[in-house]
Design a protein around this motif. Structure first.
Motif, PDB file in Angstrom:
ATOM      1  N   ALA A 142       0.831  -1.205   0.000  1.00  0.00           N
ATOM      2  CA  ALA A 142       0.000   0.000   0.000  1.00  0.00           C
ATOM      3  C   ALA A 142       0.861   1.249   0.000  1.00  0.00           C
ATOM      4  O   ALA A 142       0.573   2.228  -0.708  1.00  0.00           O
ATOM      5  N   ALA A 143       1.948   1.235   0.779  1.00  0.00           N
ATOM      6  CA  ALA A 143       2.829   2.404   0.848  1.00  0.00           C
ATOM      7  C   ALA A 143       3.461   2.709  -0.498  1.00  0.00           C
ATOM      8  O   ALA A 143       3.720   3.875  -0.816  1.00  0.00           O
ATOM      9  N   GLU A 144       3.711   1.676  -1.294  1.00  0.00           N
ATOM     10  CA  GLU A 144       4.332   1.864  -2.603  1.00  0.00           C
ATOM     11  C   GLU A 144       3.311   2.057  -3.717  1.00  0.00           C
ATOM     12  O   GLU A 144       3.670   2.131  -4.887  1.00  0.00           O
ATOM     13  N   GLY A 145       2.026   2.110  -3.379  1.00  0.00           N
ATOM     14  CA  GLY A 145       0.994   2.393  -4.375  1.00  0.00           C
ATOM     15  C   GLY A 145       0.491   1.190  -5.141  1.00  0.00           C
ATOM     16  O   GLY A 145      -0.223   1.350  -6.131  1.00  0.00           O
ATOM     17  N   TYR A 146       0.803  -0.008  -4.683  1.00  0.00           N
ATOM     18  CA  TYR A 146       0.335  -1.206  -5.385  1.00  0.00           C
ATOM     19  C   TYR A 146      -1.027  -1.680  -4.880  1.00  0.00           C
ATOM     20  O   TYR A 146      -1.678  -2.491  -5.525  1.00  0.00           O
ATOM     21  N   LEU A 147      -1.454  -1.196  -3.731  1.00  0.00           N
ATOM     22  CA  LEU A 147      -2.783  -1.483  -3.196  1.00  0.00           C
ATOM     23  C   LEU A 147      -3.483  -0.157  -2.953  1.00  0.00           C
ATOM     24  O   LEU A 147      -2.914   0.755  -2.353  1.00  0.00           O
ATOM     25  N   LEU A 148      -4.724  -0.061  -3.404  1.00  0.00           N
ATOM     26  CA  LEU A 148      -5.462   1.182  -3.285  1.00  0.00           C
ATOM     27  C   LEU A 148      -6.792   0.936  -2.586  1.00  0.00           C
ATOM     28  O   LEU A 148      -7.356  -0.169  -2.644  1.00  0.00           O
ATOM     29  N   GLY A 149      -7.309   1.972  -1.957  1.00  0.00           N
ATOM     30  CA  GLY A 149      -8.644   1.915  -1.384  1.00  0.00           C
ATOM     31  C   GLY A 149      -8.803   0.813  -0.358  1.00  0.00           C
ATOM     32  O   GLY A 149      -7.977   0.591   0.521  1.00  0.00           O
ATOM     33  N   THR A 150      -9.907   0.076  -0.486  1.00  0.00           N
ATOM     34  CA  THR A 150     -10.237  -0.956   0.503  1.00  0.00           C
ATOM     35  C   THR A 150      -9.294  -2.138   0.441  1.00  0.00           C
ATOM     36  O   THR A 150      -9.235  -2.932   1.381  1.00  0.00           O
ATOM     37  N   GLU A 151      -8.546  -2.275  -0.667  1.00  0.00           N
ATOM     38  CA  GLU A 151      -7.607  -3.382  -0.764  1.00  0.00           C
ATOM     39  C   GLU A 151      -6.362  -3.150   0.073  1.00  0.00           C
ATOM     40  O   GLU A 151      -5.600  -4.073   0.328  1.00  0.00           O
ATOM     41  N   ALA A 152      -6.100  -1.907   0.466  1.00  0.00           N
ATOM     42  CA  ALA A 152      -4.829  -1.550   1.093  1.00  0.00           C
ATOM     43  C   ALA A 152      -4.699  -2.167   2.480  1.00  0.00           C
ATOM     44  O   ALA A 152      -4.911  -1.532   3.504  1.00  0.00           O
ATOM     45  N   GLY A 153      -4.362  -3.408   2.475  1.00  0.00           N
ATOM     46  CA  GLY A 153      -4.064  -4.097   3.725  1.00  0.00           C
ATOM     47  C   GLY A 153      -5.290  -4.593   4.459  1.00  0.00           C
ATOM     48  O   GLY A 153      -5.167  -5.117   5.568  1.00  0.00           O
ATOM     49  N   GLN A 154      -6.513  -4.435   3.905  1.00  0.00           N
ATOM     50  CA  GLN A 154      -7.719  -4.867   4.579  1.00  0.00           C
ATOM     51  C   GLN A 154      -8.181  -6.212   4.040  1.00  0.00           C
ATOM     52  O   GLN A 154      -8.546  -6.331   2.865  1.00  0.00           O
ATOM     53  N   PRO A 155      -8.185  -7.269   4.862  1.00  0.00           N
ATOM     54  CA  PRO A 155      -8.657  -8.570   4.381  1.00  0.00           C
ATOM     55  C   PRO A 155     -10.160  -8.545   4.140  1.00  0.00           C
ATOM     56  O   PRO A 155     -10.882  -7.676   4.650  1.00  0.00           O
ATOM     57  N   GLN A 156     -10.622  -9.476   3.339  1.00  0.00           N
ATOM     58  CA  GLN A 156     -12.044  -9.582   3.092  1.00  0.00           C
ATOM     59  C   GLN A 156     -12.776  -9.905   4.394  1.00  0.00           C
ATOM     60  O   GLN A 156     -12.197 -10.460   5.328  1.00  0.00           O
ATOM     61  N   ALA A 157     -14.053  -9.546   4.427  1.00  0.00           N
ATOM     62  CA  ALA A 157     -14.841  -9.771   5.640  1.00  0.00           C
ATOM     63  C   ALA A 157     -14.762 -11.240   6.050  1.00  0.00           C
ATOM     64  O   ALA A 157     -15.028 -12.141   5.240  1.00  0.00           O
ATOM     65  N   GLY A 158     -14.404 -11.450   7.281  1.00  0.00           N
ATOM     66  CA  GLY A 158     -14.312 -12.800   7.797  1.00  0.00           C
ATOM     67  C   GLY A 158     -13.018 -13.509   7.508  1.00  0.00           C
ATOM     68  O   GLY A 158     -12.772 -14.604   8.048  1.00  0.00           O
ATOM     69  N   ALA A 159     -12.170 -12.920   6.644  1.00  0.00           N
ATOM     70  CA  ALA A 159     -10.893 -13.561   6.300  1.00  0.00           C
ATOM     71  C   ALA A 159      -9.829 -13.128   7.303  1.00  0.00           C
ATOM     72  O   ALA A 159      -9.809 -11.983   7.744  1.00  0.00           O
ATOM     73  N   PRO A 160      -8.955 -14.036   7.690  1.00  0.00           N
ATOM     74  CA  PRO A 160      -7.895 -13.675   8.635  1.00  0.00           C
ATOM     75  C   PRO A 160      -6.893 -12.711   8.000  1.00  0.00           C
ATOM     76  O   PRO A 160      -6.670 -12.734   6.792  1.00  0.00           O
ATOM     77  N   ALA A 161      -6.288 -11.845   8.832  1.00  0.00           N
ATOM     78  CA  ALA A 161      -5.319 -10.880   8.324  1.00  0.00           C
ATOM     79  C   ALA A 161      -4.104 -11.558   7.721  1.00  0.00           C
ATOM     80  O   ALA A 161      -3.407 -10.971   6.894  1.00  0.00           O
ATOM     81  N   SER A 162      -3.842 -12.791   8.128  1.00  0.00           N
ATOM     82  CA  SER A 162      -2.658 -13.506   7.643  1.00  0.00           C
ATOM     83  C   SER A 162      -2.885 -14.189   6.298  1.00  0.00           C
ATOM     84  O   SER A 162      -1.969 -14.817   5.768  1.00  0.00           O
ATOM     85  N   LEU A 163      -4.105 -14.062   5.719  1.00  0.00           N
ATOM     86  CA  LEU A 163      -4.397 -14.731   4.450  1.00  0.00           C
ATOM     87  C   LEU A 163      -3.770 -13.977   3.282  1.00  0.00           C
ATOM     88  O   LEU A 163      -3.992 -12.768   3.116  1.00  0.00           O
ATOM     89  N   TYR A 164      -3.036 -14.692   2.464  1.00  0.00           N
ATOM     90  CA  TYR A 164      -2.454 -14.107   1.251  1.00  0.00           C
ATOM     91  C   TYR A 164      -3.502 -14.222   0.147  1.00  0.00           C
ATOM     92  O   TYR A 164      -3.596 -15.221  -0.556  1.00  0.00           O
ATOM     93  N   SER A 165      -4.283 -13.163  -0.012  1.00  0.00           N
ATOM     94  CA  SER A 165      -5.453 -13.172  -0.887  1.00  0.00           C
ATOM     95  C   SER A 165      -5.075 -12.981  -2.348  1.00  0.00           C
ATOM     96  O   SER A 165      -3.946 -12.609  -2.682  1.00  0.00           O
ATOM     97  N   ASN A 166      -6.065 -13.176  -3.213  1.00  0.00           N
ATOM     98  CA  ASN A 166      -5.833 -12.968  -4.651  1.00  0.00           C
ATOM     99  C   ASN A 166      -5.543 -11.499  -4.957  1.00  0.00           C
ATOM    100  O   ASN A 166      -4.748 -11.186  -5.846  1.00  0.00           O
ATOM    101  N   ALA A 167      -6.182 -10.583  -4.218  1.00  0.00           N
ATOM    102  CA  ALA A 167      -5.925  -9.154  -4.434  1.00  0.00           C
ATOM    103  C   ALA A 167      -4.479  -8.816  -4.086  1.00  0.00           C
ATOM    104  O   ALA A 167      -3.802  -8.070  -4.813  1.00  0.00           O
ATOM    105  N   LEU A 168      -3.982  -9.374  -2.988  1.00  0.00           N
ATOM    106  CA  LEU A 168      -2.589  -9.150  -2.633  1.00  0.00           C
ATOM    107  C   LEU A 168      -1.661  -9.779  -3.662  1.00  0.00           C
ATOM    108  O   LEU A 168      -0.630  -9.200  -4.030  1.00  0.00           O
ATOM    109  N   ALA A 169      -2.022 -10.960  -4.151  1.00  0.00           N
ATOM    110  CA  ALA A 169      -1.181 -11.633  -5.145  1.00  0.00           C
ATOM    111  C   ALA A 169      -1.098 -10.817  -6.427  1.00  0.00           C
ATOM    112  O   ALA A 169      -0.035 -10.732  -7.056  1.00  0.00           O
ATOM    113  N   ASP A 170      -2.220 -10.194  -6.825  1.00  0.00           N
ATOM    114  CA  ASP A 170      -2.186  -9.338  -8.020  1.00  0.00           C
ATOM    115  C   ASP A 170      -1.255  -8.148  -7.808  1.00  0.00           C
ATOM    116  O   ASP A 170      -0.515  -7.743  -8.718  1.00  0.00           O
TER     117      ASP A 170
END
Length: 520
Positions: free
Chosen positions: A219-247
């Motif tokens: 997020a700091a480098e501009g690769y994640l924007l808005g709600t994707e910036a470090g926020q896991p999906q509802a109910g998903a653990p913060a430690s989950l490496y999601s598809n949005a993070l992978a992109d």
């Protein structure tokens, strides 16, 4: 890179890590109240005694050995130097610290020296690239700074003259803006960012305690924007490496020339741990390298960015083609050259250099030579024409004494790699046959080239007009969509330049040598 001592070309003063070694000469105030003025002859004698550097001597000889620095001119110089961060030069001191009881002549020489020093830094760079590289033949700027300074002072336009010495193209301006942004981010950081540990791979869908820190850095480098910036999906653990993070990771990997697989490994962690200070350092070095270059490159040319392993073809000042290339691996670096293509070679033979024959091919026998369509001829191993030839089906012959040229390859699959520093120094071009056809048509020899290519024999097609090729090294650059992109420093060439600009070594990523094939 050679081990020769870095030189600052202006012959005024060598740079230290934090400042130029200028003698401490006072900023004498005009309000000291002295009434006795030295005679013109005494002033000339004082100036001659103090002007010890050749360019300073030339300047005063040019204007007739008299003082020139009025309060207005001094202020114009100070105002210009106050903006030297626009060029990544704020770590260097051009003006000396004030010292008491200095003479008017000493004050005048101090400002002349500072003005010429800064003019040289903007016009030609702080470092002489030939002190860094055993081979450097790219055209360099050569303005007459002594005459330019004299005229600027006479016209009272010192500020625009100095500013105009730096590159004036859009890419330099974008790098300057990106540098200022990175410096501002660095200053805004409270302390040092936490380092992400390189402890095993993280694949999409997996959980890992490092994921929140990775998301924060993305997020700091501009690769994640808005709600994707470090926020896991509802109910998903913060430690989950999601598809949005992978992109987001794939975008970062693409920008830094890594494999775009979304898998977080040691190399990706290394890039994630780079901060705004490291980005600023890389961009400052990139601006310095642009200052080394002649300001009016040929309108029709081919530029190869060795660091990014990309080629751009310009026709009449417009970029009309860009494609991947494979360049020299560490230890077999592609040199920084300016060298024109003068002919196309269809179905080339390859005379294997003795350096390769005596290393990779030192223990091969007749069976190996026969299976690779190689013969011995005149004391050399020669590979015959054909699709398995290491040069592929076309060679772009160039004029230089380094045996460096562009060519096709018999291993096109290597272009799929993100890291393409794999050759013995020459430049392999993606879809080289298509590129050769385009050049031939642009130069009016398309029919001759097609006939030569179809013959199956080694054939030569001279170009009516030679096409200049510049082999450059920019690991921070403006990409095709106008973004400032920072890649790895594959040859570890940034360090000496950064230190000359006043930076410490910082964190940076390099390329590991990879033995792939014997091709040039």
């Amino acid at each position: 890179m050679t081990s020769k001592k870095l030189r600052f070309c202006c012959t005024l003063a060598a740079s230290t890590a934090l400042s130029f070694a200028i003698p401490a000469i006072a900023m004498q105030a005009s309000s000291r109240g002295e009434t006795a003025q030295p005679s013109p002859k005494a002033t000339e004698s004082a100036l001659r005694a103090l002007a010890t550097e050749p360019d300073v001597q030339r300047f005063y000889a040019h204007i007739g050995w008299h003082p020139v620095w009025t309060d207005a001119r001094v202020q114009a110089l100070k105002d210009t130097l106050a903006r030297r961060a626009d060029h990544g030069l704020e770590r260097l001191r051009f003006l000396p610290e004030p010292a008491p009881a200095e003479t008017p002549a000493a004050r005048d020489v101090a400002f002349t020296r500072a003005a010429l020093l800064y003019a040289h830094a903007l016009a030609m760079g702080v470092v002489d690239p030939k002190s860094l590289h055993a081979v450097y033949t790219l055209p360099r700027p050569a303005p007459d700074l002594v005459d330019g300074l004299a005229k600027a002072l006479e016209r009272h336009d010192l500020q625009p003259w100095l500013t105009g010495l730096a590159p004036g193209d859009a890419d330099y301006a974008r790098l300057s803006e990106a540098y200022r942004t990175a410096v501002a981010k660095q200053r805004a950081e409270s302390g040092h960012a936490d380092t992400i540990a390189a402890a095993g791979l993280i694949r999409p869908g997996e959980r890992d305690d490092r994921v929140p820190a990775i998301a924060k850095q993305l997020a700091a480098e501009g690769y994640l924007l808005g709600t994707e910036a470090g926020q896991p999906q509802a109910g998903a653990p913060a430690s989950l490496y999601s598809n949005a993070l992978a992109d987001a990771v794939r975008s970062l990997q693409r920008d830094y020339g890594l494999a775009e697989d979304g898998v977080i490994g040691p190399r990706t962690i290394e890039v994630l741990n780079l901060g705004p200070a490291d980005r600023a350092r890389a961009i400052a070095v990139a601006m310095e390298r642009l200052r080394w270059l002649d300001r009016t490159p040929p309108a029709t040319r081919i530029d190869v960015n060795i660091a990014a392993a990309r080629l751009t073809y310009y026709r009449d000042g417009v970029a009309v083609d860009t494609r991947k290339v494979i360049v020299g691996k560490p230890g077999r670096e592609t040199p920084l050259l300016s060298s024109p293509i003068y002919r196309l070679v269809a179905n080339p033979t390859w005379t294997i250099p003795k350096s390769i024959e005596n290393s990779e091919l030192a223990h091969v026998g007749p069976d190996y030579l026969a299976s690779h369509n190689m013969v011995r001829r005149g004391g050399y191993i020669v590979q015959q024409p054909g699709p398995d030839n290491a040069l592929g089906l076309v060679k772009f012959d160039m004029v230089n004494d380094q045996a460096i040229y562009l060519h096709d390859t018999s291993a096109p699959g290597l272009f799929e790699r993100s890291q393409r520093h794999l050759s013995h120094g020459c430049v392999r071009v993606e879809d080289a046959l298509g590129f050769a056809q385009r050049i031939a048509e642009d130069e009016g020899v398309g029919g001759r080239w097609q006939a030569a290519s179809a013959s199956g024999e080694q054939s030569f097609v001279p170009l009516p007009v030679r096409i200049p090729v510049r082999l450059l090294y920019q690991n921070a650059f403006v990409d095709e969509v106008g973004r400032v992109t920072v890649r790895t420093d594959p040859y570890d060439w940034n360090g000496p330049v950064a230190r000359a600009l006043g930076f410490d070594d910082g964190a940076h990523t390099t390329t590991k040598a990879d033995a792939i094939d014997i091709g040039p």
